[in-house]
Motif scaffolding. Structure first.
Motif, PDB file in Angstrom:
ATOM      1  N   ARG A  40       0.883  -1.258   0.075  1.00  0.00           N
ATOM      2  CA  ARG A  40      -0.044   0.042  -0.169  1.00  0.00           C
ATOM      3  C   ARG A  40       0.852   1.319   0.018  1.00  0.00           C
ATOM      4  NH1 ARG A  40      -1.445   4.625   1.004  1.00  0.00           N
ATOM      5  NH2 ARG A  40      -3.216   5.400   2.013  1.00  0.00           N
ATOM      6  N   CYS A  41       1.942   1.184   0.822  1.00  0.00           N
ATOM      7  CA  CYS A  41       2.814   2.339   0.931  1.00  0.00           C
ATOM      8  C   CYS A  41       3.646   2.466  -0.598  1.00  0.00           C
ATOM      9  CB  CYS A  41       3.849   2.269   2.087  1.00  0.00           C
ATOM     10  SG  CYS A  41       2.750   2.222   3.664  1.00  0.00           S
ATOM     11  N   PHE A  42       4.137   1.481  -1.055  1.00  0.00           N
ATOM     12  CA  PHE A  42       4.950   1.570  -2.332  1.00  0.00           C
ATOM     13  C   PHE A  42       4.007   1.887  -3.325  1.00  0.00           C
ATOM     14  CE2 PHE A  42       6.578  -0.218  -6.136  1.00  0.00           C
ATOM     15  CZ  PHE A  42       8.046   0.302  -6.032  1.00  0.00           C
ATOM     16  N   ASP A  43       2.672   1.584  -3.268  1.00  0.00           N
ATOM     17  CA  ASP A  43       1.888   2.190  -4.535  1.00  0.00           C
ATOM     18  C   ASP A  43       1.706   3.619  -4.325  1.00  0.00           C
ATOM     19  OD1 ASP A  43       1.511  -0.421  -5.414  1.00  0.00           O
ATOM     20  OD2 ASP A  43      -0.313  -0.875  -4.414  1.00  0.00           O
ATOM     21  N   ALA A  44       1.631   4.178  -3.088  1.00  0.00           N
ATOM     22  CA  ALA A  44       1.586   5.742  -2.749  1.00  0.00           C
ATOM     23  C   ALA A  44       2.841   6.452  -3.458  1.00  0.00           C
ATOM     24  CB  ALA A  44       1.121   6.106  -1.216  1.00  0.00           C
ATOM     25  N   PHE A  45       3.938   5.821  -3.704  1.00  0.00           N
ATOM     26  CA  PHE A  45       4.964   6.424  -4.722  1.00  0.00           C
ATOM     27  C   PHE A  45       4.435   6.559  -5.891  1.00  0.00           C
ATOM     28  CE2 PHE A  45       8.071   4.495  -1.685  1.00  0.00           C
ATOM     29  CZ  PHE A  45       8.617   5.439  -1.143  1.00  0.00           C
ATOM     30  N   PRO A  46       4.811   7.986  -6.465  1.00  0.00           N
ATOM     31  CA  PRO A  46       4.697   8.081  -8.123  1.00  0.00           C
ATOM     32  C   PRO A  46       5.213   6.977  -8.775  1.00  0.00           C
ATOM     33  CG  PRO A  46       5.348  10.152  -6.768  1.00  0.00           C
ATOM     34  CD  PRO A  46       5.526   9.041  -5.854  1.00  0.00           C
ATOM     35  N   ALA A  47       4.857   6.677 -10.074  1.00  0.00           N
ATOM     36  CA  ALA A  47       5.441   5.601 -10.618  1.00  0.00           C
ATOM     37  C   ALA A  47       6.894   5.939 -10.950  1.00  0.00           C
ATOM     38  CB  ALA A  47       4.701   5.413 -12.392  1.00  0.00           C
ATOM     39  N   ARG A  48       7.106   6.740 -11.376  1.00  0.00           N
ATOM     40  CA  ARG A  48       8.648   7.316 -11.589  1.00  0.00           C
ATOM     41  C   ARG A  48       9.402   6.787 -10.384  1.00  0.00           C
ATOM     42  NH1 ARG A  48      13.002   9.825 -13.752  1.00  0.00           N
ATOM     43  NH2 ARG A  48      14.333  11.059 -12.478  1.00  0.00           N
ATOM     44  N   SER A  49       9.088   7.293  -9.318  1.00  0.00           N
ATOM     45  CA  SER A  49       9.796   6.939  -8.026  1.00  0.00           C
ATOM     46  C   SER A  49       9.983   5.426  -7.736  1.00  0.00           C
ATOM     47  CB  SER A  49       9.170   7.591  -6.902  1.00  0.00           C
ATOM     48  OG  SER A  49       9.281   9.084  -6.664  1.00  0.00           O
ATOM     49  N   GLN A  50       8.777   4.872  -8.250  1.00  0.00           N
ATOM     50  CA  GLN A  50       8.631   3.192  -7.856  1.00  0.00           C
ATOM     51  C   GLN A  50       9.731   2.567  -8.675  1.00  0.00           C
ATOM     52  OE1 GLN A  50       4.849   1.993  -8.569  1.00  0.00           O
ATOM     53  NE2 GLN A  50       3.903   2.803  -6.920  1.00  0.00           N
ATOM     54  N   SER A  51       9.931   2.990  -9.965  1.00  0.00           N
ATOM     55  CA  SER A  51      11.069   2.450 -10.840  1.00  0.00           C
ATOM     56  C   SER A  51      12.462   2.503 -10.526  1.00  0.00           C
ATOM     57  CB  SER A  51      10.587   2.843 -12.225  1.00  0.00           C
ATOM     58  OG  SER A  51      10.832   4.095 -12.553  1.00  0.00           O
ATOM     59  N   VAL A  52      12.360   3.809  -9.938  1.00  0.00           N
ATOM     60  CA  VAL A  52      13.906   4.319  -9.660  1.00  0.00           C
ATOM     61  C   VAL A  52      14.409   3.454  -8.143  1.00  0.00           C
ATOM     62  CG1 VAL A  52      15.298   6.308  -8.735  1.00  0.00           C
ATOM     63  CG2 VAL A  52      13.880   6.410 -10.656  1.00  0.00           C
ATOM     64  N   ILE A  53      13.623   3.544  -7.322  1.00  0.00           N
ATOM     65  CA  ILE A  53      13.788   3.135  -5.913  1.00  0.00           C
ATOM     66  C   ILE A  53      14.093   1.428  -6.149  1.00  0.00           C
ATOM     67  CG2 ILE A  53      12.267   2.316  -3.962  1.00  0.00           C
ATOM     68  CD1 ILE A  53      10.970   5.118  -4.015  1.00  0.00           C
ATOM     69  N   THR A  54      13.498   0.579  -6.976  1.00  0.00           N
ATOM     70  CA  THR A  54      13.737  -0.694  -7.222  1.00  0.00           C
ATOM     71  C   THR A  54      15.044  -0.882  -7.711  1.00  0.00           C
ATOM     72  OG1 THR A  54      12.587  -0.895  -9.085  1.00  0.00           O
ATOM     73  CG2 THR A  54      11.214  -1.382  -7.160  1.00  0.00           C
ATOM     74  N   GLN A  55      15.792   0.145  -8.073  1.00  0.00           N
ATOM     75  CA  GLN A  55      17.089  -0.130  -8.652  1.00  0.00           C
ATOM     76  C   GLN A  55      18.357  -0.229  -7.808  1.00  0.00           C
ATOM     77  OE1 GLN A  55      18.207   3.332 -11.391  1.00  0.00           O
ATOM     78  NE2 GLN A  55      16.192   2.957 -12.440  1.00  0.00           N
ATOM     79  N   VAL A  56      17.947  -0.048  -6.671  1.00  0.00           N
ATOM     80  CA  VAL A  56      18.891  -0.267  -5.523  1.00  0.00           C
ATOM     81  C   VAL A  56      18.579  -1.119  -4.265  1.00  0.00           C
ATOM     82  CG1 VAL A  56      19.946   1.981  -5.930  1.00  0.00           C
ATOM     83  CG2 VAL A  56      18.463   1.847  -4.317  1.00  0.00           C
ATOM     84  N   PRO A  57      19.264  -1.726  -3.284  1.00  0.00           N
ATOM     85  CA  PRO A  57      18.945  -2.695  -2.378  1.00  0.00           C
ATOM     86  C   PRO A  57      18.155  -1.818  -1.477  1.00  0.00           C
ATOM     87  CG  PRO A  57      21.332  -2.738  -2.624  1.00  0.00           C
ATOM     88  CD  PRO A  57      20.839  -1.819  -3.665  1.00  0.00           C
ATOM     89  N   PRO A  58      17.268  -2.033  -0.512  1.00  0.00           N
ATOM     90  CA  PRO A  58      16.502  -1.423   0.480  1.00  0.00           C
ATOM     91  C   PRO A  58      17.433  -1.355   1.685  1.00  0.00           C
ATOM     92  CG  PRO A  58      15.838  -3.680   0.402  1.00  0.00           C
ATOM     93  CD  PRO A  58      16.565  -3.532  -0.899  1.00  0.00           C
ATOM     94  N   GLY A  59      17.124  -0.173   2.466  1.00  0.00           N
ATOM     95  CA  GLY A  59      18.061  -0.040   3.662  1.00  0.00           C
ATOM     96  C   GLY A  59      17.281  -0.016   4.924  1.00  0.00           C
ATOM     97  N   LEU A  60      18.038  -0.166   5.991  1.00  0.00           N
ATOM     98  CA  LEU A  60      17.515  -0.003   7.256  1.00  0.00           C
ATOM     99  C   LEU A  60      17.121   1.537   7.520  1.00  0.00           C
ATOM    100  CD1 LEU A  60      19.512  -2.112   9.588  1.00  0.00           C
ATOM    101  CD2 LEU A  60      17.404  -2.647   8.844  1.00  0.00           C
ATOM    102  N   SER A  61      17.919   2.621   6.970  1.00  0.00           N
ATOM    103  CA  SER A  61      17.644   3.938   7.190  1.00  0.00           C
ATOM    104  C   SER A  61      17.922   4.330   5.763  1.00  0.00           C
ATOM    105  CB  SER A  61      18.374   4.431   8.255  1.00  0.00           C
ATOM    106  OG  SER A  61      18.191   5.952   8.097  1.00  0.00           O
ATOM    107  N   GLY A  62      17.533   5.890   5.422  1.00  0.00           N
ATOM    108  CA  GLY A  62      17.575   6.340   4.395  1.00  0.00           C
ATOM    109  C   GLY A  62      17.273   7.874   4.441  1.00  0.00           C
ATOM    110  N   ILE A  63      17.619   8.653   3.193  1.00  0.00           N
ATOM    111  CA  ILE A  63      16.961   9.794   3.123  1.00  0.00           C
ATOM    112  C   ILE A  63      15.779  10.070   3.654  1.00  0.00           C
ATOM    113  CG2 ILE A  63      16.808  10.149   0.683  1.00  0.00           C
ATOM    114  CD1 ILE A  63      18.215  12.848   3.193  1.00  0.00           C
TER     115      ILE A  63
END
Length: 148
Positions: A40-63
Motif C-alpha cells: 500500500r505504501c509503495f503504491d503511494a509513490f509516484p510511478a517514476r519513484s517506484q521504478s527508480v527505488i527498485t534499482q537499489v537494495p533497500p536499507g534500514l535507514s535512508g534519506i
C-alpha cells in the motif's frame, strides 16, 4: 537474545519500521537505502519513484527516513492523514529516494549513516538540508510541518 535487544532498541528509536521487521534477517539489505514498504505504501509513490527505488537494495535507514523522522507524529496530528500521506508525504519521499539513487556513492552513504544517528539523537534536526544542499526542497504545504 543480544540480537533481540538490538532489534528492540531499533524499534524503540524508530529506525526499524514494520517493513524492515518482515525482511530481517536477509543479505539483501544495506544499512542505507530506500526503506522497504508495504505494498500500500509503495503504491503511494509516484510511478517514476517506484521504478527508480527498485534499482537499489533497500536499507534500514535512508534519506526518506531521516527527513520524515517524525512521520508518525505528522500523521497523528493531521485531520486527513491519508490525504497528507498520499498527496504530500509519499510524492516528496519519492523525490528524496530518487535523489538518493542519483547521488549514491560512498560519501553519501557515510553522510547518511551519520545523519541517521544525528536524527535519532536530535529528532527535530534540519541538518540534512545543510549537509545535502542538492536535496529536493519540500513542497510549500509540507515544509512547515517538517520544521515543527
Amino acid at each position: 537474545p543480544a540480537a533481540s535487544r538490538r532489534k528492540s532498541s531499533l524499534i524503540h528509536w524508530s529506525i526499524w519500521g514494520s517493513g524492515c521487521r518482515r525482511w530481517w534477517p536477509t543479505g539483501d539489505m544495506s544499512l542505507i537505502g530506500p526503506r522497504p514498504q508495504t505494498q500500500r505504501c509503495f503504491d503511494a509513490f509516484p510511478a517514476r519513484s517506484q521504478s527508480v527505488i527498485t534499482q537499489v537494495p533497500p536499507g534500514l535507514s535512508g534519506i526518506g527516513s531521516i527527513v520524515f523522522r517524525d512521520e508518525a507524529r505528522l500523521l497523528h496530528d493531521a485531520k486527513e492523514a491519508d490525504a497528507l500521506y498520499d498527496h504530500l508525504i509519499m510524492p516528496y519521499k519519492g523525490l528524496l529516494e530518487e535523489w538518493y539513487v542519483a547521488h549514491r556513492n560512498v560519501r553519501t552513504y557515510f553522510l547518511l549513516l551519520f545523519l541517521t544517528v544525528w536524527a535519532v539523537l536530535r529528532s527535530n534536526t534540519q541538518l540534512h538540508f545543510r549537509c545535502l544542499p542538492s536535496l529536493p526542497q519540500p513542497p510549500a504545504a509540507l515544509a512547515p510541518l517538517l520544521k515543527a
